[in-house]
Scaffold this motif. Structure first.
Motif, PDB file in Angstrom:
ATOM      1  N   HIS A  79      -7.384  -6.745   8.770  1.00 54.41           N
ATOM      2  CA  HIS A  79      -7.100  -6.651   7.345  1.00 54.41           C
ATOM      3  C   HIS A  79      -7.299  -5.230   6.833  1.00 54.41           C
ATOM      4  O   HIS A  79      -6.530  -4.747   5.998  1.00 54.41           O
ATOM      5  CB  HIS A  79      -8.016  -7.598   6.565  1.00 54.41           C
ATOM      6  CG  HIS A  79      -7.614  -9.028   6.605  1.00 54.41           C
ATOM      7  ND1 HIS A  79      -7.641  -9.770   7.764  1.00 54.41           N
ATOM      8  CD2 HIS A  79      -7.181  -9.881   5.624  1.00 54.41           C
ATOM      9  CE1 HIS A  79      -7.254 -11.011   7.496  1.00 54.41           C
ATOM     10  NE2 HIS A  79      -6.960 -11.099   6.208  1.00 54.41           N
ATOM     11  N   VAL A  80      -8.348  -4.583   7.315  1.00 53.96           N
ATOM     12  CA  VAL A  80      -8.629  -3.211   6.884  1.00 53.96           C
ATOM     13  C   VAL A  80      -7.476  -2.293   7.273  1.00 53.96           C
ATOM     14  O   VAL A  80      -6.998  -1.485   6.471  1.00 53.96           O
ATOM     15  CB  VAL A  80      -9.956  -2.701   7.478  1.00 53.96           C
ATOM     16  CG1 VAL A  80     -10.160  -1.221   7.150  1.00 53.96           C
ATOM     17  CG2 VAL A  80     -11.131  -3.525   6.955  1.00 53.96           C
ATOM     18  N   ARG A  81      -7.008  -2.432   8.498  1.00 54.81           N
ATOM     19  CA  ARG A  81      -5.889  -1.631   8.964  1.00 54.81           C
ATOM     20  C   ARG A  81      -4.647  -1.906   8.127  1.00 54.81           C
ATOM     21  O   ARG A  81      -3.927  -0.979   7.731  1.00 54.81           O
ATOM     22  CB  ARG A  81      -5.623  -1.959  10.437  1.00 54.81           C
ATOM     23  CG  ARG A  81      -4.301  -1.460  11.015  1.00 54.81           C
ATOM     24  CD  ARG A  81      -4.186   0.024  11.065  1.00 54.81           C
ATOM     25  NE  ARG A  81      -3.018   0.447  11.812  1.00 54.81           N
ATOM     26  CZ  ARG A  81      -2.377   1.597  11.627  1.00 54.81           C
ATOM     27  NH1 ARG A  81      -2.798   2.441  10.709  1.00 54.81           N
ATOM     28  NH2 ARG A  81      -1.326   1.910  12.368  1.00 54.81           N
ATOM     29  N   ALA A  82      -4.387  -3.173   7.823  1.00 52.45           N
ATOM     30  CA  ALA A  82      -3.190  -3.538   7.058  1.00 52.45           C
ATOM     31  C   ALA A  82      -3.210  -2.951   5.654  1.00 52.45           C
ATOM     32  O   ALA A  82      -2.165  -2.624   5.096  1.00 52.45           O
ATOM     33  CB  ALA A  82      -3.050  -5.058   6.987  1.00 52.45           C
ATOM     34  N   GLY A  83      -4.397  -2.814   5.073  1.00 51.83           N
ATOM     35  CA  GLY A  83      -4.519  -2.300   3.714  1.00 51.83           C
ATOM     36  C   GLY A  83      -4.686  -0.793   3.638  1.00 51.83           C
ATOM     37  O   GLY A  83      -5.026  -0.260   2.575  1.00 51.83           O
ATOM     38  N   THR A  84      -4.450  -0.108   4.742  1.00 51.17           N
ATOM     39  CA  THR A  84      -4.603   1.351   4.800  1.00 51.17           C
ATOM     40  C   THR A  84      -3.229   2.014   4.918  1.00 51.17           C
ATOM     41  O   THR A  84      -2.386   1.569   5.690  1.00 51.17           O
ATOM     42  CB  THR A  84      -5.472   1.755   6.001  1.00 51.17           C
ATOM     43  OG1 THR A  84      -6.753   1.124   5.883  1.00 51.17           O
ATOM     44  CG2 THR A  84      -5.662   3.268   6.061  1.00 51.17           C
ATOM     45  N   ASP A 112      -6.132   3.182  -5.278  1.00 48.35           N
ATOM     46  CA  ASP A 112      -6.856   3.741  -4.136  1.00 48.35           C
ATOM     47  C   ASP A 112      -8.338   3.391  -4.259  1.00 48.35           C
ATOM     48  O   ASP A 112      -8.989   3.740  -5.246  1.00 48.35           O
ATOM     49  CB  ASP A 112      -6.658   5.264  -4.132  1.00 48.35           C
ATOM     50  CG  ASP A 112      -7.331   5.965  -2.954  1.00 48.35           C
ATOM     51  OD1 ASP A 112      -8.052   5.295  -2.190  1.00 48.35           O
ATOM     52  OD2 ASP A 112      -7.132   7.178  -2.816  1.00 48.35           O
ATOM     53  N   ILE A 113      -8.873   2.687  -3.270  1.00 48.81           N
ATOM     54  CA  ILE A 113     -10.300   2.313  -3.299  1.00 48.81           C
ATOM     55  C   ILE A 113     -11.046   2.911  -2.106  1.00 48.81           C
ATOM     56  O   ILE A 113     -12.103   2.414  -1.705  1.00 48.81           O
ATOM     57  CB  ILE A 113     -10.477   0.777  -3.312  1.00 48.81           C
ATOM     58  CG1 ILE A 113      -9.752   0.125  -2.113  1.00 48.81           C
ATOM     59  CG2 ILE A 113      -9.975   0.186  -4.623  1.00 48.81           C
ATOM     60  CD1 ILE A 113     -10.036  -1.365  -1.970  1.00 48.81           C
ATOM     61  N   ALA A 173       0.834  -1.205   0.000  1.00 53.47           N
ATOM     62  CA  ALA A 173       0.000   0.000   0.000  1.00 53.47           C
ATOM     63  C   ALA A 173       0.864   1.248   0.000  1.00 53.47           C
ATOM     64  O   ALA A 173       0.592   2.220  -0.712  1.00 53.47           O
ATOM     65  CB  ALA A 173      -0.929  -0.015   1.209  1.00 53.47           C
ATOM     66  N   SER A 174       1.935   1.252   0.794  1.00 51.29           N
ATOM     67  CA  SER A 174       2.806   2.425   0.887  1.00 51.29           C
ATOM     68  C   SER A 174       3.536   2.702  -0.418  1.00 51.29           C
ATOM     69  O   SER A 174       3.903   3.846  -0.708  1.00 51.29           O
ATOM     70  CB  SER A 174       3.835   2.238   2.016  1.00 51.29           C
ATOM     71  OG  SER A 174       4.815   1.272   1.654  1.00 51.29           O
ATOM     72  N   ASP A 223      -1.589   6.149   4.953  1.00 49.82           N
ATOM     73  CA  ASP A 223      -1.835   7.597   4.916  1.00 49.82           C
ATOM     74  C   ASP A 223      -3.324   7.908   4.834  1.00 49.82           C
ATOM     75  O   ASP A 223      -3.753   8.816   4.115  1.00 49.82           O
ATOM     76  CB  ASP A 223      -1.107   8.250   3.734  1.00 49.82           C
ATOM     77  CG  ASP A 223       0.384   8.399   3.989  1.00 49.82           C
ATOM     78  OD1 ASP A 223       0.799   8.329   5.166  1.00 49.82           O
ATOM     79  OD2 ASP A 223       1.134   8.580   3.016  1.00 49.82           O
ATOM     80  N   GLY A 224      -4.115   7.119   5.547  1.00 51.11           N
ATOM     81  CA  GLY A 224      -5.544   7.379   5.619  1.00 51.11           C
ATOM     82  C   GLY A 224      -6.349   6.911   4.423  1.00 51.11           C
ATOM     83  O   GLY A 224      -7.560   7.114   4.369  1.00 51.11           O
TER      84      GLY A 224
END
Length: 426
Positions: A133-138, A115-116, A108-109, A140-141
């Motif tokens: 999983h949501v946190r891992a795929g996020t 960007d979805i 992601a970084s 910079d917001g």
């Protein structure tokens, strides 16, 4: 079980950083809308071998009811990161690709996924899917990936050995101290029976099974940004001390000291281990060998419960020209129909926290127990997770060996400094 990573992943990360700046961000027609498009597009999906069967099950079910068609290609786990790096460099990423969830912050970084954020926010399921999983795929917001598969750590115990040891097979431990007591009682059966087992020479195994007890005890392993280690805590020291005592007393099988992962499952399938933490997906594999198993959450020293939420994340390739169509597939995989009829029906763990109890899982209380942990567990978040923890040359494995079989205090202190340095590289 989450696969072990190879040193090649470190070099791959460097290559990705160099090539991803050139990746395009153009969206397909309709890309500005949060809705998916089902217009007969041919979509490519890449995955690692460990997730191939689930990815193909999703694709088969989706293809049967949609104009779009998804074709899945799987690559050997150890070759997959390099394959993605090569595709990124050629601006030829697949329309969709999945990866081990602990790699998600790195990808992601580096902009490997599209960007979805807006699409996910409008999906109606953002607060209903695996939070780890949501946190891992996020990054910079912004959201770049969603849950694809879930695998969690749980306590697995042999009901027949519990009965033989005079323990109630319907009353698993509710604290880690009670776990140790029950393991000791089973070990007293003697012969080739041992109270417990663990992967003493496997960094990933120890993360997956020990860290939940640290979390359940109120401790942390990393700071929120994933740049500072916190493994020199009292909670971590106490968890290691408990497992070390079980090994020193002979309650843990002797082979646990050198277990690097490959024979971990086989030890439990032998029917000679009383209770041990392990992947939830092993429940069926162990029972296939005729061993009657019980399941319980992994607990803290004095209570609480948690789990390491592993599995895979999936996103839309940053260079895809079919992003709206790819989102149609992703959005469908998170639907109740997909999670119940594709995942739960095949005894998998739904990524949806609101579907822990469903028409398939309700027939087996053990499955409901496993599914309910999705909302309680954690997924470590760090851009440099692999190099710091899972690579065979990482400082974590050395820390594990010292904490279990050497100078524990020094190993945790030295390891904390070395891991923090690794996390902050680049």
């Amino acid at each position: 079980m989450r696969s072990l990573r190879t040193p090649a992943a470190v070099a791959v990360a460097v290559l990705l950083t160099a090539v991803l700046g050139a990746c395009g961000e153009d969206e397909a027609p309709g890309g500005n809308s949060t809705a998916g498009v089902d217009d007969g597009a041919q979509l490519t999906l890449w995955t690692r071998a460990a997730t191939e069967s689930v990815s193909k099950a999703y694709a088969e079910a989706y293809n049967a009811g949609h104009k779009n068609k998804v074709t899945v290609t799987a690559y050997p786990n150890e070759e997959y990161p390099a394959k993605l790096a090569s595709a990124a460099g050629a601006k030829a990423l697949p329309d969709l690709f999945a990866t081990d969830v602990v790699f998600a912050p790195q990808y992601a970084s580096q902009g490997l996924w599209a960007d979805i954020t807006d699409r996910f926010a409008a999906s109606g399921v953002k607060d209903k899917v695996s939070p780890g999983h949501v946190r891992a795929g996020t990054w910079d917001g912004k959201t770049f990936a969603v849950p694809h598969t879930v695998d969690m750590s749980v306590m697995l115990y042999n009901k027949d050995l519990y009965t033989k040891a005079g323990l109630d097979p319907e009353k698993p431990p509710t604290t880690l101290k009670e776990f140790a007591e029950q393991a000791r009682k089973i070990d007293k059966l003697g012969g080739d029976v041992n109270g417990t087992y663990f992967g003493g020479n496997c960094g990933g195994c120890v993360e997956f099974t020990f860290w939940p007890s640290v979390w359940a005890s109120g401790g942390n392993v990393l700071d929120d940004k994933g740049t500072t280690a916190k493994i020199d805590s009292k909670e971590m020291a106490d968890v290691f001390a408990l497992y070390r005592s079980l090994y020193d007393e002979g309650v843990a099988a002797p082979a646990a000291k050198d277990e690097a992962g490959p024979t971990w499952l086989g030890a439990l399938q032998s029917g000679k281990i009383g209770i041990a933490p392990g992947p939830s997906v092993w429940l069926g594999m162990i029972e296939e060998k005729g061993v009657k198993m019980g399941v319980a959450p992994i607990t803290g020293l004095d209570g609480g419960e948690s789990t390491f939420i592993g599995g895979d994340s999936i996103g839309i390739g940053a260079t895809s020209t079919k992003q709206a169509q790819a989102w149609d597939f992703l959005n469908w995989t998170m639907s109740e129909a997909a999670q119940v009829e594709v995942i739960a029906k095949n005894k998998g763990v739904p990524i949806r926290t609101d579907l822990a109890s469903n028409k398939y899982s309700s027939a087996d209380p053990r499955i409901v127990t496993i599914n309910s942990l999705v909302a309680k567990g954690k997924t470590p978040y760090a851009k440099n997770f692999n190099a710091s923890f899972n690579d065979p040359q990482s400082p974590w494995l050395q820390t594990v060996r010292g904490a279990l079989f050497g100078d524990a205090a020094k190993s945790l202190a030295d390891g904390n400094a070395a891991i923090t340095k690794s996390l902050q590289q680049g």
